[in-house]
Design a protein around this motif. Structure first.
Motif, PDB file in Angstrom:
ATOM      1  N   ARG A  26       4.748 -39.322  13.986  1.00 24.99           N
ATOM      2  CA  ARG A  26       5.403 -39.654  15.352  1.00 24.99           C
ATOM      3  C   ARG A  26       7.007 -39.445  15.574  1.00 24.99           C
ATOM      4  O   ARG A  26       7.410 -39.229  16.592  1.00 24.99           O
ATOM      5  CB  ARG A  26       5.312 -41.210  15.690  1.00 24.99           C
ATOM      6  CG  ARG A  26       3.738 -41.721  15.681  1.00 24.99           C
ATOM      7  CD  ARG A  26       3.815 -43.121  15.974  1.00 24.99           C
ATOM      8  NE  ARG A  26       4.449 -43.981  15.225  1.00 24.99           N
ATOM      9  CZ  ARG A  26       4.587 -45.228  15.410  1.00 24.99           C
ATOM     10  NH1 ARG A  26       4.124 -45.782  16.185  1.00 24.99           N
ATOM     11  NH2 ARG A  26       5.324 -46.037  14.591  1.00 24.99           N
ATOM     12  N   ASP A  36       8.486 -42.894  25.204  1.00 23.32           N
ATOM     13  CA  ASP A  36       7.999 -41.925  26.391  1.00 23.32           C
ATOM     14  C   ASP A  36       7.112 -40.939  25.845  1.00 23.32           C
ATOM     15  O   ASP A  36       6.037 -40.664  26.731  1.00 23.32           O
ATOM     16  CB  ASP A  36       9.452 -41.230  26.790  1.00 23.32           C
ATOM     17  CG  ASP A  36      10.376 -41.870  27.373  1.00 23.32           C
ATOM     18  OD1 ASP A  36       9.709 -43.169  27.819  1.00 23.32           O
ATOM     19  OD2 ASP A  36      11.279 -41.446  27.707  1.00 23.32           O
ATOM     20  N   ARG A  37       7.020 -40.473  24.443  1.00 22.35           N
ATOM     21  CA  ARG A  37       6.181 -39.614  24.006  1.00 22.35           C
ATOM     22  C   ARG A  37       4.708 -40.368  24.040  1.00 22.35           C
ATOM     23  O   ARG A  37       3.545 -39.688  24.195  1.00 22.35           O
ATOM     24  CB  ARG A  37       6.293 -38.890  22.758  1.00 22.35           C
ATOM     25  CG  ARG A  37       7.594 -38.048  22.778  1.00 22.35           C
ATOM     26  CD  ARG A  37       8.112 -37.621  21.525  1.00 22.35           C
ATOM     27  NE  ARG A  37       9.078 -36.479  21.853  1.00 22.35           N
ATOM     28  CZ  ARG A  37       8.852 -35.249  21.745  1.00 22.35           C
ATOM     29  NH1 ARG A  37       7.529 -34.773  21.432  1.00 22.35           N
ATOM     30  NH2 ARG A  37       9.872 -34.304  21.885  1.00 22.35           N
ATOM     31  N   ILE A  38       4.624 -41.736  23.599  1.00 22.97           N
ATOM     32  CA  ILE A  38       3.487 -42.127  23.206  1.00 22.97           C
ATOM     33  C   ILE A  38       2.783 -42.271  24.667  1.00 22.97           C
ATOM     34  O   ILE A  38       1.504 -42.311  25.031  1.00 22.97           O
ATOM     35  CB  ILE A  38       3.704 -43.548  22.586  1.00 22.97           C
ATOM     36  CG1 ILE A  38       3.974 -43.359  21.208  1.00 22.97           C
ATOM     37  CG2 ILE A  38       2.363 -44.394  22.711  1.00 22.97           C
ATOM     38  CD1 ILE A  38       4.534 -44.592  20.471  1.00 22.97           C
ATOM     39  N   GLU A  39       3.491 -42.855  25.726  1.00 24.96           N
ATOM     40  CA  GLU A  39       3.026 -43.068  26.923  1.00 24.96           C
ATOM     41  C   GLU A  39       2.485 -41.824  27.749  1.00 24.96           C
ATOM     42  O   GLU A  39       1.278 -41.873  28.380  1.00 24.96           O
ATOM     43  CB  GLU A  39       4.193 -43.599  27.944  1.00 24.96           C
ATOM     44  CG  GLU A  39       4.440 -44.957  27.612  1.00 24.96           C
ATOM     45  CD  GLU A  39       5.679 -45.778  28.625  1.00 24.96           C
ATOM     46  OE1 GLU A  39       6.086 -44.973  29.406  1.00 24.96           O
ATOM     47  OE2 GLU A  39       5.917 -46.817  28.407  1.00 24.96           O
ATOM     48  N   ALA A  40       3.021 -40.539  27.444  1.00 22.24           N
ATOM     49  CA  ALA A  40       2.735 -39.309  27.994  1.00 22.24           C
ATOM     50  C   ALA A  40       1.417 -38.855  27.296  1.00 22.24           C
ATOM     51  O   ALA A  40       0.498 -38.281  28.079  1.00 22.24           O
ATOM     52  CB  ALA A  40       3.703 -38.405  27.589  1.00 22.24           C
ATOM     53  N   ALA A  41       1.100 -39.422  25.957  1.00 23.25           N
ATOM     54  CA  ALA A  41      -0.079 -38.985  25.262  1.00 23.25           C
ATOM     55  C   ALA A  41      -1.090 -39.909  25.807  1.00 23.25           C
ATOM     56  O   ALA A  41      -2.267 -39.455  25.689  1.00 23.25           O
ATOM     57  CB  ALA A  41       0.148 -39.226  23.694  1.00 23.25           C
ATOM     58  N   ARG A  42      -0.916 -41.088  26.254  1.00 21.47           N
ATOM     59  CA  ARG A  42      -2.089 -41.947  26.770  1.00 21.47           C
ATOM     60  C   ARG A  42      -2.457 -41.490  28.115  1.00 21.47           C
ATOM     61  O   ARG A  42      -3.678 -42.216  28.395  1.00 21.47           O
ATOM     62  CB  ARG A  42      -1.466 -43.318  26.608  1.00 21.47           C
ATOM     63  CG  ARG A  42      -1.590 -43.993  25.173  1.00 21.47           C
ATOM     64  CD  ARG A  42      -0.931 -45.266  25.089  1.00 21.47           C
ATOM     65  NE  ARG A  42      -0.898 -45.958  23.533  1.00 21.47           N
ATOM     66  CZ  ARG A  42      -0.221 -46.854  23.393  1.00 21.47           C
ATOM     67  NH1 ARG A  42       0.293 -48.032  24.506  1.00 21.47           N
ATOM     68  NH2 ARG A  42      -0.298 -47.390  22.112  1.00 21.47           N
ATOM     69  N   ARG A  43      -1.675 -40.930  28.872  1.00 15.85           N
ATOM     70  CA  ARG A  43      -2.132 -40.759  30.174  1.00 15.85           C
ATOM     71  C   ARG A  43      -3.111 -39.790  30.356  1.00 15.85           C
ATOM     72  O   ARG A  43      -3.085 -38.833  29.663  1.00 15.85           O
ATOM     73  CB  ARG A  43      -0.797 -40.307  31.089  1.00 15.85           C
ATOM     74  CG  ARG A  43       0.060 -41.269  31.442  1.00 15.85           C
ATOM     75  CD  ARG A  43       1.150 -40.890  32.276  1.00 15.85           C
ATOM     76  NE  ARG A  43       1.895 -39.560  32.223  1.00 15.85           N
ATOM     77  CZ  ARG A  43       2.995 -39.661  31.598  1.00 15.85           C
ATOM     78  NH1 ARG A  43       3.588 -40.918  31.422  1.00 15.85           N
ATOM     79  NH2 ARG A  43       3.514 -38.529  31.290  1.00 15.85           N
ATOM     80  N   SER A  50      -5.740 -36.720  31.327  1.00 20.80           N
ATOM     81  CA  SER A  50      -5.367 -35.467  32.088  1.00 20.80           C
ATOM     82  C   SER A  50      -5.732 -35.424  33.546  1.00 20.80           C
ATOM     83  O   SER A  50      -6.821 -36.157  33.989  1.00 20.80           O
ATOM     84  CB  SER A  50      -5.848 -34.296  31.530  1.00 20.80           C
ATOM     85  OG  SER A  50      -7.505 -34.605  31.466  1.00 20.80           O
TER      86      SER A  50
END
Length: 265
Positions: free
Chosen positions: A3, A248-255, A257
């Motif tokens: 991570r 921020d990276r974790i939240e972006a991955a969970r959103r 598509s």
């Protein structure tokens, strides 16, 4: 730990290197301010001790050709003799407590043994706009008397920042130098000079030179603490930025598509 792979990107490598460089630099600045604090505290104590010391005869601390030391500076001294106003000079570009520009009055004081002590009797204003005419100077007491003052070292350009200009009008000088005055007077002149404190001038002129102020040592102490707090705050701030980037990276991955729906046929 995958991570945290973003720490290997160019942006984060540069940021980490800058943070690593800032920590020792700020620690060093803190130690420099600590040194300044100790230096100014010692200087303030030295000045305080000198001002509070009992008066002594001037020739106990200085003599012809003597260089007044930092430990002798500001000591109150006394001298018995008479003023020689015929060889009086003024020191140019001096200010008073209100920052008005004028002159310091430097009067030779002939001791009972024939030696000469330079006495800075105080400040007088400049006469009009002319800097070439010799100013009007209130006369000192006549006859034999005892003067008291704070012992001061000879002035230099390095210590004062004042250039020792040549070609000045007659009886005007830029810096107080006992060696130069000894040559001018052709006499044995005690090293340094005194800033007169007694007897007080009649009519408050020349304006007496006030005692030295204390240097602001507590300010250096505050700066020292400030730099060390900055040094401690750098890794904390770096870690906060890392955690924020990771979040921020974790939240972006969970959103999910947001692919657009295919158009209706």
């Amino acid at each position: 730990m995958h991570r945290y792979r973003f720490l290997l990107t160019r942006q984060w490598v540069v940021l980490t290197l800058v943070a690593i460089a800032l920590i020792p630099a700020m620690i060093k600045l803190g130690f420099w301010q600590e040194h300044r604090y100790q230096e100014r505290s010692a200087r303030n104590q030295l000045v305080s001790d000198a001002l509070n010391a009992d008066p002594v005869p001037v020739e106990r601390l200085t003599s012809p050709g003597h260089t007044v030391t930092s430990g002798e500076r500001y000591h109150t001294v006394t001298a018995k003799g008479r003023f020689d106003t015929g060889h009086e000079v003024v020191v140019r570009r001096r200010t008073n407590s209100d920052d008005a520009i004028g002159y310091h009055v430097l009067t030779p004081f002939v001791l009972t043994d024939g030696k000469v002590l330079l006495v800075n009797r105080g400040w007088i204003p400049a006469n009009g706009t002319s800097q070439s005419a010799f100013p009007e100077i209130p006369a000192p007491p006549r006859g034999e008397l005892t003067v008291t003052g704070r012992l001061m070292p000879d002035e230099t350009t390095a210590a004062s920042g004042i250039k020792d200009l040549k070609g000045l009008p007659d009886r005007q000088i830029m810096l107080i130098s006992s060696a130069q005055e000894a040559r001018r007077l052709d006499a044995q002149v005690l090293g340094g000079y005194i800033a007169q404190t007694a007897p007080e001038p009649k009519g408050d002129t020349p304006e007496p030179i006030g005692p030295p102020g204390k240097e602001d040592a507590p300010l250096n102490y505050a700066y020292m603490i400030q730099w060390w707090l900055f040094a401690a705050g750098v890794p904390v701030g770096w870690w906060v930025l890392v955690r924020r980037e990771l979040r921020d990276r974790i939240e972006a991955a969970r959103r999910p598509s947001e692919d657009p729906e295919p158009a209706a046929v």
